[in-house]
Scaffold this motif. Structure first.
Motif, PDB file in Angstrom:
ATOM      1  N   TYR A  53       0.844  -1.184   0.000  1.00  0.00           N
ATOM      2  CA  TYR A  53       0.000   0.000   0.000  1.00  0.00           C
ATOM      3  C   TYR A  53       0.882   1.237   0.000  1.00  0.00           C
ATOM      4  O   TYR A  53       1.679   1.448   0.907  1.00  0.00           O
ATOM      5  CB  TYR A  53      -0.915   0.028   1.230  1.00  0.00           C
ATOM      6  CG  TYR A  53      -1.740   1.290   1.286  1.00  0.00           C
ATOM      7  CD1 TYR A  53      -2.814   1.469   0.423  1.00  0.00           C
ATOM      8  CD2 TYR A  53      -1.417   2.310   2.171  1.00  0.00           C
ATOM      9  CE1 TYR A  53      -3.571   2.627   0.448  1.00  0.00           C
ATOM     10  CE2 TYR A  53      -2.160   3.478   2.211  1.00  0.00           C
ATOM     11  CZ  TYR A  53      -3.235   3.637   1.345  1.00  0.00           C
ATOM     12  OH  TYR A  53      -3.966   4.806   1.363  1.00  0.00           O
ATOM     13  N   GLU A  54       0.751   2.025  -1.036  1.00  0.00           N
ATOM     14  CA  GLU A  54       1.477   3.285  -1.141  1.00  0.00           C
ATOM     15  C   GLU A  54       0.607   4.244  -1.937  1.00  0.00           C
ATOM     16  O   GLU A  54       0.323   3.997  -3.125  1.00  0.00           O
ATOM     17  CB  GLU A  54       2.824   3.099  -1.831  1.00  0.00           C
ATOM     18  CG  GLU A  54       3.669   4.362  -1.902  1.00  0.00           C
ATOM     19  CD  GLU A  54       4.031   4.917  -0.528  1.00  0.00           C
ATOM     20  OE1 GLU A  54       3.955   6.153  -0.349  1.00  0.00           O
ATOM     21  OE2 GLU A  54       4.384   4.121   0.357  1.00  0.00           O
ATOM     22  N   PRO A  55       0.121   5.333  -1.319  1.00  0.00           N
ATOM     23  CA  PRO A  55      -0.804   6.238  -2.002  1.00  0.00           C
ATOM     24  C   PRO A  55      -0.271   6.711  -3.354  1.00  0.00           C
ATOM     25  O   PRO A  55       0.867   7.163  -3.470  1.00  0.00           O
ATOM     26  CB  PRO A  55      -0.931   7.415  -1.014  1.00  0.00           C
ATOM     27  CG  PRO A  55      -0.666   6.797   0.318  1.00  0.00           C
ATOM     28  CD  PRO A  55       0.386   5.756   0.071  1.00  0.00           C
ATOM     29  N   GLY A  56      -1.107   6.585  -4.379  1.00  0.00           N
ATOM     30  CA  GLY A  56      -0.775   7.061  -5.717  1.00  0.00           C
ATOM     31  C   GLY A  56       0.007   6.088  -6.563  1.00  0.00           C
ATOM     32  O   GLY A  56       0.100   6.261  -7.787  1.00  0.00           O
ATOM     33  N   LEU A  57       0.577   5.052  -5.948  1.00  0.00           N
ATOM     34  CA  LEU A  57       1.429   4.137  -6.701  1.00  0.00           C
ATOM     35  C   LEU A  57       0.623   3.289  -7.680  1.00  0.00           C
ATOM     36  O   LEU A  57       1.019   3.123  -8.839  1.00  0.00           O
ATOM     37  CB  LEU A  57       2.200   3.243  -5.733  1.00  0.00           C
ATOM     38  CG  LEU A  57       3.156   2.230  -6.370  1.00  0.00           C
ATOM     39  CD1 LEU A  57       4.209   2.919  -7.234  1.00  0.00           C
ATOM     40  CD2 LEU A  57       3.826   1.375  -5.300  1.00  0.00           C
ATOM     41  N   GLY A  58      -0.506   2.752  -7.236  1.00  0.00           N
ATOM     42  CA  GLY A  58      -1.320   1.928  -8.118  1.00  0.00           C
ATOM     43  C   GLY A  58      -1.783   2.683  -9.354  1.00  0.00           C
ATOM     44  O   GLY A  58      -1.736   2.155 -10.473  1.00  0.00           O
ATOM     45  N   ASP A  59      -2.216   3.918  -9.150  1.00  0.00           N
ATOM     46  CA  ASP A  59      -2.667   4.734 -10.285  1.00  0.00           C
ATOM     47  C   ASP A  59      -1.520   5.014 -11.249  1.00  0.00           C
ATOM     48  O   ASP A  59      -1.703   4.996 -12.469  1.00  0.00           O
ATOM     49  CB  ASP A  59      -3.246   6.059  -9.782  1.00  0.00           C
ATOM     50  CG  ASP A  59      -4.567   5.871  -9.042  1.00  0.00           C
ATOM     51  OD1 ASP A  59      -5.212   4.817  -9.235  1.00  0.00           O
ATOM     52  OD2 ASP A  59      -4.943   6.772  -8.269  1.00  0.00           O
ATOM     53  N   MET A  60      -0.338   5.284 -10.715  1.00  0.00           N
ATOM     54  CA  MET A  60       0.812   5.571 -11.581  1.00  0.00           C
ATOM     55  C   MET A  60       1.208   4.338 -12.389  1.00  0.00           C
ATOM     56  O   MET A  60       1.534   4.443 -13.578  1.00  0.00           O
ATOM     57  CB  MET A  60       1.986   6.073 -10.743  1.00  0.00           C
ATOM     58  CG  MET A  60       3.218   6.433 -11.569  1.00  0.00           C
ATOM     59  SD  MET A  60       4.548   7.170 -10.572  1.00  0.00           S
ATOM     60  CE  MET A  60       3.959   8.865 -10.430  1.00  0.00           C
ATOM     61  N   ILE A  61       1.183   3.169 -11.757  1.00  0.00           N
ATOM     62  CA  ILE A  61       1.510   1.939 -12.470  1.00  0.00           C
ATOM     63  C   ILE A  61       0.506   1.693 -13.587  1.00  0.00           C
ATOM     64  O   ILE A  61       0.879   1.361 -14.721  1.00  0.00           O
ATOM     65  CB  ILE A  61       1.551   0.745 -11.485  1.00  0.00           C
ATOM     66  CG1 ILE A  61       2.790   0.862 -10.583  1.00  0.00           C
ATOM     67  CG2 ILE A  61       1.560  -0.583 -12.232  1.00  0.00           C
ATOM     68  CD1 ILE A  61       2.856  -0.192  -9.490  1.00  0.00           C
ATOM     69  N   ALA A  62      -0.780   1.862 -13.282  1.00  0.00           N
ATOM     70  CA  ALA A  62      -1.815   1.659 -14.301  1.00  0.00           C
ATOM     71  C   ALA A  62      -1.685   2.664 -15.451  1.00  0.00           C
ATOM     72  O   ALA A  62      -1.874   2.313 -16.626  1.00  0.00           O
ATOM     73  CB  ALA A  62      -3.196   1.774 -13.655  1.00  0.00           C
ATOM     74  N   ARG A  63      -1.350   3.884 -15.120  1.00  0.00           N
ATOM     75  CA  ARG A  63      -1.233   4.936 -16.130  1.00  0.00           C
ATOM     76  C   ARG A  63      -0.079   4.682 -17.092  1.00  0.00           C
ATOM     77  O   ARG A  63      -0.089   5.134 -18.238  1.00  0.00           O
ATOM     78  CB  ARG A  63      -1.061   6.268 -15.402  1.00  0.00           C
ATOM     79  CG  ARG A  63      -1.102   7.488 -16.292  1.00  0.00           C
ATOM     80  CD  ARG A  63      -1.294   8.755 -15.483  1.00  0.00           C
ATOM     81  NE  ARG A  63      -0.227   9.030 -14.532  1.00  0.00           N
ATOM     82  CZ  ARG A  63      -0.396   9.037 -13.202  1.00  0.00           C
ATOM     83  NH1 ARG A  63      -1.558   8.743 -12.667  1.00  0.00           N
ATOM     84  NH2 ARG A  63       0.630   9.324 -12.414  1.00  0.00           N
ATOM     85  N   ASN A  64       0.927   3.963 -16.636  1.00  0.00           N
ATOM     86  CA  ASN A  64       2.130   3.756 -17.439  1.00  0.00           C
ATOM     87  C   ASN A  64       2.309   2.301 -17.871  1.00  0.00           C
ATOM     88  O   ASN A  64       3.430   1.862 -18.127  1.00  0.00           O
ATOM     89  CB  ASN A  64       3.357   4.216 -16.646  1.00  0.00           C
ATOM     90  CG  ASN A  64       3.397   5.719 -16.466  1.00  0.00           C
ATOM     91  OD1 ASN A  64       3.721   6.468 -17.373  1.00  0.00           O
ATOM     92  ND2 ASN A  64       3.054   6.166 -15.259  1.00  0.00           N
ATOM     93  N   LYS A  65       1.208   1.569 -17.973  1.00  0.00           N
ATOM     94  CA  LYS A  65       1.308   0.137 -18.264  1.00  0.00           C
ATOM     95  C   LYS A  65       1.932  -0.160 -19.624  1.00  0.00           C
ATOM     96  O   LYS A  65       2.445  -1.258 -19.839  1.00  0.00           O
ATOM     97  CB  LYS A  65      -0.071  -0.513 -18.177  1.00  0.00           C
ATOM     98  CG  LYS A  65      -1.106   0.030 -19.154  1.00  0.00           C
ATOM     99  CD  LYS A  65      -2.448  -0.655 -18.918  1.00  0.00           C
ATOM    100  CE  LYS A  65      -3.509  -0.115 -19.862  1.00  0.00           C
ATOM    101  NZ  LYS A  65      -4.825  -0.778 -19.629  1.00  0.00           N
ATOM    102  N   GLU A  66       1.936   0.815 -20.541  1.00  0.00           N
ATOM    103  CA  GLU A  66       2.573   0.585 -21.844  1.00  0.00           C
ATOM    104  C   GLU A  66       4.093   0.661 -21.742  1.00  0.00           C
ATOM    105  O   GLU A  66       4.796   0.135 -22.611  1.00  0.00           O
ATOM    106  CB  GLU A  66       2.070   1.619 -22.868  1.00  0.00           C
ATOM    107  CG  GLU A  66       0.579   1.567 -23.135  1.00  0.00           C
ATOM    108  CD  GLU A  66       0.137   0.212 -23.662  1.00  0.00           C
ATOM    109  OE1 GLU A  66       0.874  -0.374 -24.496  1.00  0.00           O
ATOM    110  OE2 GLU A  66      -0.934  -0.274 -23.236  1.00  0.00           O
TER     111      GLU A  66
END
Length: 431
Positions: A53-66
């Motif tokens: 759990y790290e705030p913002g990390l999941g969204d950043m990973i999803a945003r850069n999946k390419e």
């Protein structure tokens, strides 16, 4: 995306540092492959789940999946990589020195990767490690590959923001070309690049954490003195922190520091000094004060309750800080173990923690809310300053306890309000 995609990076280690490093480098436009030896971690990451759990990390990973992929395969990680980042953990060994076995495992795996331009270590390592890694790379036929110490200064709960908006980016490089390359990887990051030699960069991380730990232990000693003299440490710390030479940060009294960095890095720095024949007297005292601080909390309950044998005590918060699920070196473990040793029954609440199925946790009970944890209890200890604790109806909660005694180890609640709500209330350094 902040920067332009221009580098291929391999990140070794999918823990807190590796995942944040990989995700942020991808956010900056680089193509990143994160490699770990844990099949469970990689399986979760490939499925779009983040194992920490790290705030913002999941969204950043999803945003850069390419641009961001995860693998168990060494060859896939190194294929086309220009820079290899070492982000594995370096826990204390039996001697107190940093265990570098995972670092050396990564370094050995690079043999034959002649296409690399640089190897950068983010893992916290003893001063002089870079010299040994440099020699190992040379012996492996990678003399043309640059080496850099690029320590991280991220805090759990704010790690993504800390990477993208740091106070400084420290680069200790073996040559100017490597220093430029590592600096270029961070283009788009809002923070100054500070270049130095490798050994100095390694020391910066250890010294920074030791100084922060010193501030915490110092204010905890002042808090104890405030209790004995009738002063209020909150007023004292607030006024001291207004001095621009000192600042307010880390002048908050409590039950001591924990987590993955301060305990490990402080001990590693002390052992580094011992190995040179020099005794760091100040740092040794800092560590001792922190160790005693947790035990003082148990002693306060003993003073209030008498014998703790048969007493029910609720630990409110288990993680070493709010905003994370990290239990590493959490003060709650010491508190739970000491309370159990005194014969107490220990009840626990935390919204994020996932304690290991080992002692002391297997001898405690978990509860879904603070109210449930304290029901029928004799005392409660605020261990982690989760904001949910400010929303509790403490008057109603006191009514369902056998003895409403509280030690607020984080000074997050108002003493007058708690006493008016029927509590025997104690805190750190406040009369």
């Amino acid at each position: 995306m902040v920067g332009k995609p221009n580098r291929q990076v391999a990140v070794f280690g999918a823990g807190y540092i590796g995942l944040v490093t990989g995700a942020c480098l991808a956010e900056l436009g680089h193509r990143v492959v994160v490699r770990d030896i844990s099949a469970d971690k990689i399986s979760l990451l490939k499925a779009g789940d983040v194992p920490i759990y790290e705030p913002g990390l999941g969204d950043m990973i999803a945003r850069n999946k390419e641009r961001l992929t995860f693998t168990l395969d060494l060859r896939e990680a190194l294929d086309g990589a220009e820079v290899a980042y070492v982000c594995v953990d370096t826990p204390p060994s039996a001697s107190g020195d940093a265990d570098l076995s995972k670092v050396w495992s990564v370094v050995r795996s690079l043999e034959g990767a002649s296409h690399l331009k640089a190897v950068a270590v983010k893992s916290t390592v003893p001063v002089g490690t870079g010299t040994r890694v440099r020699a190992a790379l040379d012996a492996a036929g990678l003399a043309h590959v640059g080496y850099a110490a690029n320590p991280e200064f991220t805090a759990e709960g704010t790690a993504v923001n800390d990477f993208m908006h740091p106070d400084r980016i420290v680069v200790g490089a073996s040559d100017e070309a490597t220093a430029r390359l590592i600096a270029e990887l961070h283009e788009g990051v809002d923070g100054p690049v500070v270049v130095m030699d490798v050994r100095s960069a390694e020391m910066v991380k250890l010294a920074s954490n030791a100084l922060l730990a010193t501030k915490i232990s110092f204010i905890n000693e002042i808090a104890t003195l405030c209790e004995k003299t009738g002063a209020d440490v909150e007023d004292v710390a607030g006024a001291v922190g207004l001095d621009h030479r000192l600042g307010r940060h880390f002048l908050r009294p409590g039950i001591g520091w924990g987590g993955s960095c301060f305990p490990k890095d402080s001990e590693a720095l002390r052992q580094l000094a011992n190995n040179t024949g020099y005794h760091l007297q100040l740092l040794s005292a800092v560590i001792e004060v922190n160790n005693l601080q947790k035990r003082r909390a148990v002693q306060k309950l003993k003073d209030a309750l008498g014998d703790l044998a048969g007493a029910r005590v609720a630990l409110l918060g288990l993680t070493f800080k709010p905003g994370t699920d990290d239990m590493r070196e959490a003060p709650s473990a010491v508190l739970a173990a000491r309370l159990l040793a005194e014969g107490a029954e220990v009840r626990c609440w935390d919204p994020m923690a996932r304690p290991a199925e080992t002692e002391p946790w297997t001898s405690t009970s978990r509860h879904a809310s603070p109210e449930a944890a304290v029901e029928g209890a004799d005392a409660a200890i605020v261990v982690t300053e989760w904001p949910q604790l400010r929303e509790v109806d403490w008057a109603q909660t006191a009514a369902v306890m056998r003895r409403p005694v509280m030690f607020d180890g984080r000074n997050m609640l108002d003493p007058a309000e708690m006493r008016a709500a029927g509590w025997t209330y104690m805190s750190v350094g406040r009369p």
